[in-house]
Every structure is written in C-alpha cells, then in structure tokens.
Design a protein around this motif. Structure first.
Motif, PDB file in Angstrom:
ATOM      1  N   SER A 257     -22.430  57.239 -44.986  1.00 41.76           N
ATOM      2  CA  SER A 257     -23.021  58.792 -45.446  1.00 41.76           C
ATOM      3  C   SER A 257     -23.190  58.116 -46.856  1.00 41.76           C
ATOM      4  N   GLY A 258     -22.326  57.478 -47.406  1.00 35.92           N
ATOM      5  CA  GLY A 258     -22.250  57.446 -48.542  1.00 35.92           C
ATOM      6  C   GLY A 258     -21.049  58.715 -48.961  1.00 35.92           C
ATOM      7  N   PHE A 259     -20.977  59.221 -50.805  1.00 32.05           N
ATOM      8  CA  PHE A 259     -20.162  59.611 -50.862  1.00 32.05           C
ATOM      9  C   PHE A 259     -20.779  61.199 -51.729  1.00 32.05           C
ATOM     10  N   THR A 260     -19.925  62.111 -51.699  1.00 31.08           N
ATOM     11  CA  THR A 260     -19.895  63.390 -52.212  1.00 31.08           C
ATOM     12  C   THR A 260     -19.719  64.373 -53.222  1.00 31.08           C
ATOM     13  N   ALA A 261     -20.269  64.205 -54.388  1.00 30.29           N
ATOM     14  CA  ALA A 261     -18.636  64.875 -55.554  1.00 30.29           C
ATOM     15  C   ALA A 261     -19.453  66.228 -55.912  1.00 30.29           C
ATOM     16  N   PHE A 262     -18.154  66.639 -56.264  1.00 30.81           N
ATOM     17  CA  PHE A 262     -18.167  68.319 -56.519  1.00 30.81           C
ATOM     18  C   PHE A 262     -17.081  68.680 -57.761  1.00 30.81           C
ATOM     19  N   ASN A 263     -18.572  69.470 -58.697  1.00 29.70           N
ATOM     20  CA  ASN A 263     -17.674  69.109 -59.994  1.00 29.70           C
ATOM     21  C   ASN A 263     -17.449  70.931 -60.024  1.00 29.70           C
ATOM     22  N   TYR A 264     -16.717  71.415 -61.136  1.00 25.30           N
ATOM     23  CA  TYR A 264     -16.208  72.653 -61.308  1.00 25.30           C
ATOM     24  C   TYR A 264     -17.469  73.598 -61.332  1.00 25.30           C
ATOM     25  N   THR A 265     -17.482  74.679 -60.367  1.00 24.36           N
ATOM     26  CA  THR A 265     -18.580  75.661 -60.578  1.00 24.36           C
ATOM     27  C   THR A 265     -18.221  77.313 -60.868  1.00 24.36           C
ATOM     28  N   GLY A 266     -16.940  77.457 -60.480  1.00 22.72           N
ATOM     29  CA  GLY A 266     -15.334  78.568 -60.851  1.00 22.72           C
ATOM     30  C   GLY A 266     -15.865  79.081 -59.653  1.00 22.72           C
ATOM     31  N   ALA A 267     -16.136  78.765 -58.522  1.00 25.85           N
ATOM     32  CA  ALA A 267     -16.443  79.320 -57.087  1.00 25.85           C
ATOM     33  C   ALA A 267     -16.026  78.335 -55.555  1.00 25.85           C
TER      34      ALA A 267
ATOM     35  N   ARG B 252     -10.082  68.927 -69.180  1.00 27.31           N
ATOM     36  CA  ARG B 252     -11.376  68.943 -68.379  1.00 27.31           C
ATOM     37  C   ARG B 252     -11.026  69.791 -66.679  1.00 27.31           C
ATOM     38  N   ASP B 253     -12.485  69.698 -65.897  1.00 28.86           N
ATOM     39  CA  ASP B 253     -12.864  69.957 -64.846  1.00 28.86           C
ATOM     40  C   ASP B 253     -12.393  69.014 -64.331  1.00 28.86           C
ATOM     41  N   TYR B 254     -12.645  69.134 -63.402  1.00 31.74           N
ATOM     42  CA  TYR B 254     -12.232  67.525 -63.080  1.00 31.74           C
ATOM     43  C   TYR B 254     -12.523  67.645 -61.168  1.00 31.74           C
ATOM     44  N   ALA B 255     -13.999  66.954 -60.346  1.00 30.30           N
ATOM     45  CA  ALA B 255     -15.036  66.682 -59.589  1.00 30.30           C
ATOM     46  C   ALA B 255     -12.664  66.573 -58.331  1.00 30.30           C
ATOM     47  N   VAL B 256     -14.083  66.485 -57.110  1.00 31.86           N
ATOM     48  CA  VAL B 256     -13.554  66.192 -56.071  1.00 31.86           C
ATOM     49  C   VAL B 256     -14.141  65.183 -55.069  1.00 31.86           C
ATOM     50  N   THR B 257     -13.977  64.151 -54.314  1.00 34.28           N
ATOM     51  CA  THR B 257     -14.750  63.290 -54.176  1.00 34.28           C
ATOM     52  C   THR B 257     -14.664  63.138 -53.139  1.00 34.28           C
TER      53      THR B 257
ATOM     54  N   GLN C 145     -17.121  75.836 -52.614  1.00 32.72           N
ATOM     55  CA  GLN C 145     -18.294  74.994 -52.021  1.00 32.72           C
ATOM     56  C   GLN C 145     -17.964  74.898 -51.150  1.00 32.72           C
ATOM     57  N   THR C 146     -18.857  74.083 -50.623  1.00 34.54           N
ATOM     58  CA  THR C 146     -18.429  74.222 -48.505  1.00 34.54           C
ATOM     59  C   THR C 146     -19.238  72.063 -48.508  1.00 34.54           C
ATOM     60  N   TYR C 147     -18.192  72.194 -47.268  1.00 33.05           N
ATOM     61  CA  TYR C 147     -19.070  70.936 -47.005  1.00 33.05           C
ATOM     62  C   TYR C 147     -18.685  70.398 -45.734  1.00 33.05           C
ATOM     63  N   THR C 148     -19.856  70.052 -45.311  1.00 29.34           N
ATOM     64  CA  THR C 148     -19.806  70.064 -43.282  1.00 29.34           C
ATOM     65  C   THR C 148     -19.662  68.371 -42.653  1.00 29.34           C
ATOM     66  N   VAL C 149     -18.746  67.907 -42.066  1.00 26.67           N
ATOM     67  CA  VAL C 149     -18.606  66.710 -42.070  1.00 26.67           C
ATOM     68  C   VAL C 149     -19.742  65.972 -40.870  1.00 26.67           C
ATOM     69  N   PRO C 150     -20.729  64.663 -41.398  1.00 27.78           N
ATOM     70  CA  PRO C 150     -21.816  64.806 -40.743  1.00 27.78           C
ATOM     71  C   PRO C 150     -20.970  64.177 -39.783  1.00 27.78           C
ATOM     72  N   CYS C 151     -21.900  63.487 -38.158  1.00 30.84           N
ATOM     73  CA  CYS C 151     -21.942  63.884 -37.149  1.00 30.84           C
ATOM     74  C   CYS C 151     -21.466  63.031 -37.233  1.00 30.84           C
ATOM     75  N   GLY C 152     -20.506  62.315 -35.904  1.00 31.06           N
ATOM     76  CA  GLY C 152     -19.821  60.737 -35.578  1.00 31.06           C
ATOM     77  C   GLY C 152     -18.833  60.256 -36.363  1.00 31.06           C
ATOM     78  N   ILE C 153     -18.323  61.556 -38.297  1.00 31.35           N
ATOM     79  CA  ILE C 153     -17.289  61.538 -38.299  1.00 31.35           C
ATOM     80  C   ILE C 153     -15.687  61.975 -38.202  1.00 31.35           C
ATOM     81  N   SER C 154     -15.056  61.015 -38.131  1.00 34.53           N
ATOM     82  CA  SER C 154     -13.579  61.908 -37.395  1.00 34.53           C
ATOM     83  C   SER C 154     -12.700  61.566 -38.505  1.00 34.53           C
ATOM     84  N   SER C 155     -13.067  61.108 -39.960  1.00 28.39           N
ATOM     85  CA  SER C 155     -11.783  60.701 -40.919  1.00 28.39           C
ATOM     86  C   SER C 155     -13.102  60.537 -42.556  1.00 28.39           C
TER      87      SER C 155
END
Length: 232
Positions: free
Chosen positions: A12-22, A1-6, A24-34
């Motif tokens: 701020s909670g979690f963000t899941a990225f599923n397969y799109t064939g392209a 299967r196509d596997y997600a990136v979490t 994708q971007t994620y911007t680190v929230p304010c105050g986060i270092s890890s």
C-alpha cells in the motif's frame, strides 16, 4: 526540528505524519499484519539567539517492524521541537508530547517524544508500542559556543546534557532510561518521569528535559537530559 513518523505497509505504500500538535490516527489496511515504522523524536531548544548559540540536541530514532492486525487503529503522536531561549523571563511550554518547559532568561525547553499507541491516551502515556525520545533543552551560563547543550534523545538511555562543555551531574540533567526518568542536576534536583521531561527550574538558567519513554531531568545552568526511546 519537528520530526515525522513514517509507516510503510506493503503493497500500500507509505504514510508520513508530520507535526500538528495533536494526536493523529492510522488504520491498518486489509491484509496487513506487519508495518515498517521509522520514528524520530523532536529536538530540544537552543539558548537565546545572539548569546552562546548552543547547538541543537537532536531527538532519538527508532526503526523496525511492528506486528499489527488489519483494521487496527493506531494513534500517532509526533513530538514538537522544544522552544528556544529568549531574553525574557517567561515560562514557555516544552515541545508537544512530553517536553519540559523553559523558564527564565536564555535557556531552552525540551523536545517532545514521538510515539505510536494503541489508544488515544494523551498525557496518560498508556498503550505505547514504539517511542523515540526528544532532545533536552540548552542551559545558559558558560562563555563560548556549544557549552551547555541538552542531551540527545535515546537509544535505550537518553543523552546527558552539558555544563561548560562537559557532563557535570551537579549542573547537568541526565537522560531517561528504560525504568526511570533522568536525574536532575544534583545541586537542586528535578528528575524526569514516565513520558515527560522535567520542567526547567523557576528563576534560573535551566534547560528542560526531553520527553520520551522516560523523560530527561532538568539542568541547573546546564542543559536538560534527553528522553529515552522504547520498542515493544
């Protein structure tokens, strides 16, 4: 299967990225270092339906904490599953992000790796921080089920493929490592490379290698090797 990136960033909670064939971007929230990340590579393709039914070779998985800076943009590549075999002699590209293609009758293509990068580098594979290797595609030759599965994605080393139920380097693709692509079947050659599994050999039952930090080698009748995983 196509596997997600979490990606999880407290509080701020979690963000899941599923397969799109392209990419994708994620911007680190304010105050986060890890960030806590959980990444899985895609599976390799099976041999053709109604034939030997090789079981799926799954991708690798990497979990851990990633040091980041607030406002940093990360580029997410979620690997695509390798194509299953068909009854036609058609070249079909391997899974998105480095999977080796399948060619000729019945054999499968390699699954793509999943990774997080600091740049949208595409096939240059630069700036990778975390990589989960893809599984190799199945070959086709031997009677019975699960006889020529591709190698699983790594770990630090991708899995070796099968030929007639065992890893036979003469016919089986080998897994990528931390320093080199996996070797192809020694009877004809065809090693993986940085980021990419080797394409299946033209004109025979040949499983494509899985993508990864280093990709897996092709099989000659046997399956393709799995790609290795990596963590910065």
């Amino acid at each position: 299967r196509d596997y997600a990136v979490t990606i999880a960033a407290a509080p701020s909670g979690f963000t899941a990225f599923n397969y799109t064939g392209a990419v994708q971007t994620y911007t680190v929230p304010c105050g986060i270092s890890s960030l806590t990340v959980d990444i899985g590579g895609a599976a390799g393709g099976k041999d053709a339906p109604n034939l030997n039914y090789s079981s799926v070779s799954y991708g690798g998985r990497v979990r851990g904490n990633l040091a980041v800076t607030a406002g940093q943009v990360l580029y997410i590549y979620v690997g695509g599953k390798g194509p299953d075999g068909t009854s036609t002699s058609t070249t079909i590209a391997g899974g998105f992000n480095g999977g080796g293609s399948r060619y000729y009758l019945y054999s499968g293509g390699g699954g793509g790796a999943s990774d997080i990068r600091t740049s949208a580098s595409g096939s240059a594979y630069t700036g990778r921080l975390v990589v989960a290797g893809g599984g190799g595609g199945a070959g086709y030759n031997c009677a019975g089920t699960n006889q020529q599965t591709g190698g699983a994605g790594g770990g630090t080393t991708g899995g070796a493929a099968n030929y007639c139920g065992t890893n036979n380097p003469t016919y089986s693709g080998q897994g990528g490592t931390q320093v080199a692509g996996g070797a192809g079947a020694t009877i004809i050659g065809g090693s993986g490379s940085l980021g990419a599994g080797q394409n299946g050999y033209t004109g025979l039952y040949s499983g494509g290698g899985g993508g990864g930090y280093y990709g897996g080698g092709w099989g000659y009748y046997g399956g393709g090797g799995g790609g290795s995983s990596y963590a910065d």
